[in-house]
Structures are given as structure tokens and as C-alpha cells.
Write a protein that holds these residues in place. Sequence first.
Motif, PDB file in Angstrom:
ATOM      1  N   GLN A   1      40.607  25.302 -78.784  1.00 32.56           N
ATOM      2  CA  GLN A   1      41.764  26.078 -79.231  1.00 32.56           C
ATOM      3  C   GLN A   1      42.658  26.447 -78.055  1.00 32.56           C
ATOM      4  N   THR A   2      42.035  26.827 -76.943  1.00 25.77           N
ATOM      5  CA  THR A   2      42.802  27.168 -75.746  1.00 25.77           C
ATOM      6  C   THR A   2      43.552  25.949 -75.227  1.00 25.77           C
ATOM      7  N   ARG A   3      42.877  24.810 -75.199  1.00 25.92           N
ATOM      8  CA  ARG A   3      43.505  23.573 -74.749  1.00 25.92           C
ATOM      9  C   ARG A   3      44.724  23.241 -75.621  1.00 25.92           C
TER      10      ARG A   3
ATOM     11  N   LEU B   1      58.077  24.677 -74.334  1.00 19.93           N
ATOM     12  CA  LEU B   1      58.873  25.016 -73.156  1.00 19.93           C
ATOM     13  C   LEU B   1      59.608  23.791 -72.614  1.00 19.93           C
ATOM     14  N   PHE B   2      58.981  22.634 -72.687  1.00 21.19           N
ATOM     15  CA  PHE B   2      59.673  21.411 -72.267  1.00 21.19           C
ATOM     16  C   PHE B   2      60.923  21.194 -73.113  1.00 21.19           C
TER      17      PHE B   2
ATOM     18  N   ALA C   1      44.848  27.680 -67.114  1.00 21.26           N
ATOM     19  CA  ALA C   1      45.736  26.561 -67.450  1.00 21.26           C
ATOM     20  C   ALA C   1      45.391  25.333 -66.611  1.00 21.26           C
ATOM     21  N   TYR C   2      45.156  25.554 -65.315  1.00 17.09           N
ATOM     22  CA  TYR C   2      44.807  24.436 -64.436  1.00 17.09           C
ATOM     23  C   TYR C   2      43.403  23.906 -64.720  1.00 17.09           C
TER      24      TYR C   2
ATOM     25  N   ALA D   1      51.562  31.177 -72.840  1.00 19.66           N
ATOM     26  CA  ALA D   1      50.386  30.943 -73.678  1.00 19.66           C
ATOM     27  C   ALA D   1      49.420  32.120 -73.666  1.00 19.66           C
ATOM     28  N   GLY D   2      49.626  33.055 -72.732  1.00 19.47           N
ATOM     29  CA  GLY D   2      48.752  34.220 -72.651  1.00 19.47           C
ATOM     30  C   GLY D   2      47.413  33.926 -72.009  1.00 19.47           C
TER      31      GLY D   2
END
Length: 222
Positions: free
Chosen positions: A11-13, A23-24, A48-49, A41-42
Amino acid sequence: MTDSATAKGEQTRELILSTALRLFREQGYGKTTMRAIATEAGVSVGNAYYYYGSKDHLMQAYYDLLQDQHRSAIEDLLAVEKAFVPRLAGVLRTWLEVAAPYHEFAGTFFKTAADPTSPLSPFSDESRPARDASVEIFRQVVEGSDLKVPADLRAELPELLWLLQMGVVLFWVHDKSDDVRRTRALIDRVVPLVDRLLRLTRIPGVRGVVNDVVGLIHSIKP
């Protein structure tokens, strides 16, 4: 790792990817940073990385997502339609529908993808999974159709049709007409032309030219 942890990670991915794509579209690929994606994304920047090592990895995930959506969207068409022209035209038109939400940022993104040294190039090693998935779609287009061509040309045809799609995509990137009308018209005109040219290869006098074309393809392949 438990099932619940795996589901949460997935879900996070998906959240990070969907946020990045939004955003793009809104800010452009070049202006969107990993930090901005994480904030929106919070999640933490480190998180994220963890899921995506860079914006390039996010775009590769977008390639894969686009291929999955395209493959799902054409299943019914390929299951019932056997004529080559509507099969090929339908697959190309469906790609336009699937990619439509990303048309606005495609121009700025293409500047990066057009660089032959970029990992985002559709011809790069990094893009091979998405490229192979797309070629496989065109293999299904050919194998399930009524098209009759020499066997050696038939083996190369899926990749040649993928290159045709790349040409359509390039035209689409620059198409500012309403509902990309000009790209749709291009597909409607070029697919019957491709069909006629391919059917000519069954004529005995054209066979030598076909052999030359197949030989050329083999000579330039990596």
C-alpha cells in the motif's frame, strides 16, 4: 514478514507511486523532487527511497504499471477479434486511453527519456521488462490474427510493431489537438497501410526484399 506487513508495504509503495505520478502531472517531471513526493504522500524521505531508489525508479514503475493496464484493457479485444487491422488498431488506440492521464507531463518527461544514455529511454537495459511486456502484446496481436506472412518475418514482426508504437507515442507526445484527434487519425491511416504492406510479402517477387529486411534487422540488433 507477516501478510499484514506485506500488504501495508505494498500500500505504501502504491501510495508513493500514485503521488509521484500526480505531482509529475501537476508540476512536471523535472521539477518534482523525491522530498516533495515523500511529503505529499505523508511518508519519510528515507521511506520513499526505501521503495524507490530515485525518480528514475518511479518512472520505471510507471512503465510497468502502464503495461499492466494496457494488457488488461485489451484482453477482451484480443479474445474475440481475429482480423489483423482491428486487432492492431485497437491495441494502439487502447494505449492512448490508458496513457491519457499522463499526456500533460509527457512532453517534459520525454526530454529525459529521449536521451539515449538515460535509463528512462525505452531502449535502455533498465526499461527492458516494460519493453519486453509491450513486445509480447504485439506478439499476441500477430499470433492470434488472420495475418499470413513469411515465418522469418513473422518472428520479427512483434518488435517491429513495438517500434511502430514508439513512433505513435512520439507523435502523441507532441499532439495538442482535442482528445489527441491527430494521433487517432494517424493510427486509423497507418494501420491499414501496414496491413497492405505485410500482405504484399506473400507475393513471390517480394520475397527477396523480405529476406533483405530480415537480414538488416538481424544485423543491427544488439
